[in-house]
Write an enzyme that holds these catalytic residues in place. Structure first.
Site, short mmCIF file in Angstrom:
data_model
loop_
_atom_site.label_atom_id
_atom_site.label_comp_id
_atom_site.label_asym_id
_atom_site.label_seq_id
_atom_site.Cartn_x
_atom_site.Cartn_y
_atom_site.Cartn_z
N TYR A 58 0.79 -1.32 0.04
CA TYR A 58 0.04 0.08 0.00
C TYR A 58 0.78 1.41 0.15
O TYR A 58 1.85 1.30 0.64
CB TYR A 58 -1.00 0.13 1.28
CG TYR A 58 -1.63 1.42 1.62
CD1 TYR A 58 -2.90 1.45 0.93
CD2 TYR A 58 -1.04 2.42 2.15
CE1 TYR A 58 -3.44 2.71 1.10
CE2 TYR A 58 -1.57 3.66 2.33
CZ TYR A 58 -2.78 3.76 1.69
OH TYR A 58 -3.73 5.07 1.90
N GLU A 67 -3.48 7.48 -3.96
CA GLU A 67 -3.20 6.28 -3.30
C GLU A 67 -3.26 5.09 -4.20
O GLU A 67 -3.82 5.06 -5.36
CB GLU A 67 -4.55 5.75 -2.55
CG GLU A 67 -4.51 5.17 -1.18
CD GLU A 67 -5.78 5.06 -0.50
OE1 GLU A 67 -5.90 5.27 0.81
OE2 GLU A 67 -6.94 4.81 -1.30
#
Lengths: 398, 304
Positions: A118, A206
């Site tokens: 991530y 993101e």
């Protein structure tokens, strides 16, 4: 402002991040052609909606278990999946039970992940600086990781003057445990995230997941970018990415009238000046047993035209059984608002009770104005205090 | 006594010739604030005159010129959002100590830079942006709040200090306090944006040290964790009575409610979290916005 996954990946690719090839499709035929163009040996079909949780979602009314992300091994299957997604609304944990219509898909070259990471860049309000966040526990459950194992999310503060520095990216990449031959690629993705964040005034960039494929390639498998609405004025290219079909039409209409409106699912409409007071007004309605139908901040410089449009917007929601007008007149004078209210009543026609609480500048004159139209506009009820107003509107909306 | 501003504060307005800047400078002058000049590039050398106050002020091209000519130590900024962060930095660079930015809608990244710039200037303090301003009733009003609802502290007396992220909700609080007979020492609108100059803790510290402040009312809203951090600070360092209110208990997660700051995300910053933290620190929390005054009264009674 939000954009689609494919737009986010294209922005990151332009900034140097490796992304799997994808083709945008808006019909089953286009999906089939895209499948062949990508080699014809299997591809991911991904619904493009602004809400997250697509993979775990469900197409509303579709007989089989199917969300908005699925692997297609053949062209026929690709077309069948595209057909299903383009004709059914997708319900995810972020869309609400009504779901979201899918009008665009991407067909993406298969890049089966061996491991998922991530990456995300957001503002850390506590320090007033953007931070790059990174975790070796990427994938669908990153929110759970953040809540239960915050230590597994690495963070580095980024200076707005320099953006993420290469050494910071490299340090994060090593700390995430990437092998030496993948470090350069990971650094490239991080630098792209930072470049897009700063050059486009993003509020979130993101990458989830950042994947290492079975072939050992580092790729951006999915991405999400939101932009700072206040900075859109200096990014025409970003404005062009806006997809109005993803937004609530009433909220778009309110935006044009400079009204800050958010639709909710209750039955008491609210018209308030100031965002804090508007939220607090929703709270006091709730406290006395009612449910607000909307958040509406008319702002400090509310005009008669603005107030009339605000009433039209509130009343366009057929679930509204009563309205609470709560104005604290400061610079906005109460008598002007009372006059606007009367004008709105004459033009729009109030079919539901409108409880009015006006306090502050010229409130006595405002009460006289409302008293004077009692016979003509019987739906307008003046309330003396905030508590009385809230109780009254809750009672009248039952 | 008071914090931040008093009758000695010498103020300029940046953006004085714009409609909002002009109107509110006039209102501040009519209230009795000591405004000494204004800044609008290209309009230097002209004279601005207020309609209601009837007072005239010299206009300068730059803040630095204005400071040299007038000795101003505070500024009220109405410069439009696209240039507001630059105006903040210009004020700090010119040696202004108290920079009050009223402008709303400033890009977050502009503020990230401006905040660091101000922090690097010793003695400079930024209030806001996206705030109603600061008022010490009866002495100095710098901002857009309606002056007449406030009550000045009587000589030798004490008042309530207010710290708020919201504009009209602050007026609501002041209105209730005035109605109950409580004077206000100073009301500080710290602003509703994700990046602000002066935060709750900075103000708590000043109010705790101010002999003219009897009790403190802190008005917060959903988003961020500033109220939680402030609650922990109060438990440790504030001995004066503190009351609080959090707006947005019914706001749905993930939606932005007007203030760019008022957004719940990632499971933190909800009203429930904040109220729990405040109560844990022994702070009286108002259940509804109609109970702001009464809750201050309760907080004072509880400390006696």
């Amino acid at each position: 402002m939000k954009i689609h996954e494919y737009q986010a990946k294209e922005l990151l690719a332009a900034a140097g991040a490796p992304t799997p090839k994808h083709i945008v499709a808006r019909s089953p035929e286009e999906a089939g052609r895209a499948f062949e163009e990508l080699g014809g040996t299997g591809a991911m079909i991904k619904a493009q909606i602004h809400a997250g949780g697509r993979g775990a979602g469900q197409l509303k009314g579709y007989a089989e278990k199917l969300g908005g992300v699925k692997f297609a091994p053949t062209k026929e299957k690709a077309q069948k999946l595209a057909e299903a997604m383009l004709t059914h609304d997708l319900v995810t944990k972020q869309t609400g039970p009504e779901g979201q219509k899918i009008s665009t898909l991407i067909v993406q070259a298969d890049a089966e992940p061996a491991k998922e990471y991530y990456l995300g860049m957001v503002l850390d309000r506590a320090i007033g600086l953007p931070v790059m966040m990174a975790s070796a526990e990427g994938g669908m459950d990153i929110e759970e990781v953040a809540e239960k194992h915050p230590e597994k999310i690495l963070k580095v503060a980024v200076s707005p003057e320099t953006g993420l520095l290469p050494f910071q990216a490299q340090k994060l990449a090593y700390e995430l445990g990437f092998p030496a031959d993948q470090i350069a690629a990971v650094v490239k993705v991080m630098m792209a995230v930072s470049q897009v964040y700063f050059s486009k005034d993003a509020s979130i960039v993101e990458v989830n997941p950042l994947a290492v494929t079975k072939k050992g390639e580092v790729v951006v498998l999915d991405a999400k970018i939101d932009f700072d609405d206040n900075a859109l004025f200096r990014h025409k290219d970003v404005q062009a990415l806006r997809d109005l079909t993803e937004e609530n039409p009433t909220e778009i209409r309110a935006g044009k009238a400079n009204l800050n409106y958010i639709q909710l699912d209750g039955n008491i409409g609210c018209l308030v000046n100031g965002a804090g007071l508007a939220m607090a007004t929703m709270d006091i309605i709730n406290y006395h047993g009612g449910k607000p139908a909307n958040f509406l901040d008319v702002g400090g410089g509310v005009t008669a035209e603005g107030a009339i449009e605000a009433f039209r917007i509130i009343l366009s929601d057929s679930g509204v059984k009563g309205i609470l007008v709560n104005i604290f007149g400061g610079i906005a004078k109460c008598d002007l608002i009372a006059e606007a209210l009367v004008k709105a009543g004459r033009e729009v026609g109030f079919q539901v009770p409108v409880v009015v609480r006006l306090e502050g500048t010229n409130s006595a004159r405002a009460r006289e104005i409302l008293e004077g139209v009692k016979a003509e506009l019987p739906m307008i009820r003046a309330a003396a205090g905030l508590t009385e107003a809230a109780k009254m509107v809750v009672e009248l909306s039952k | 006594m008071s914090i931040l501003v008093d009758s000695n504060t010498k103020v300029i307005t940046q953006g004085i010739t714009g409609s909002a800047g002009s109107f509110h400078t006039d209102q501040c002058l009519a209230y009795g604030s000591n405004f000494v000049g204004g800044v609008t590039p290209k309009k230097g050398g002209t004279t601005w005159t207020g309609k209601d106050s009837g007072k005239s002020l010299p206009v300068f091209n730059t803040v630095s010129e204005a400071v040299k000519a007038t000795g101003a130590n505070a500024t009220m900024i109405f410069v439009p959002a696209a240039g507001a962060a630059d105006a903040i930095m210009e004020a700090a660079d010119a040696g202004i100590q108290l920079i009050i930015a009223i402008t709303e809608g400033i890009p977050v990244l502009d503020m990230a830079k401006a905040k660091r710039f101000v922090q690097a200037k010793p003695g400079a303090r930024l209030i806001g942006p996206n705030c109603p301003g600061v008022i010490t009733p009866g002495q100095c009003k710098i901002g857009i709040m309606p002056g007449y609802i406030h009550t000045p502290v009587k000589p030798g007396g004490k008042g309530i200090g207010i710290i708020s992220r919201s504009g009209t909700l602050t007026y609501e609080a002041v209105f209730q306090l005035t109605g109950m007979g409580y004077a206000q020492s100073t009301c500080v609108g710290i602003g509703g944006d994700p990046i602000i100059g002066t935060n709750q803790i900075d103000c708590l510290k000043l109010f705790q040290e101010d002999p003219g402040t009897e009790a403190i009312l802190m008005i917060g809203e959903i988003g961020g964790t500033a109220e939680e951090t402030a609650a922990a600070y109060i438990a440790e360092h504030v001995t004066k009575p503190v009351a609080a209110f959090i707006a947005g208990q019914t706001a749905p997660p993930g939606r932005r409610m007007g203030h760019a700051g008022a957004i719940i995300s990632g499971g933190s910053g909800s009203a429930a979290d904040k109220i729990a933290a405040l109560k844990k620190a022994g702070i009286e929390v108002a259940p509804t916005p109609a109970d702001l005054g009464i809750t201050v009264q309760k907080a004072i009674a509880a400390k006696k």
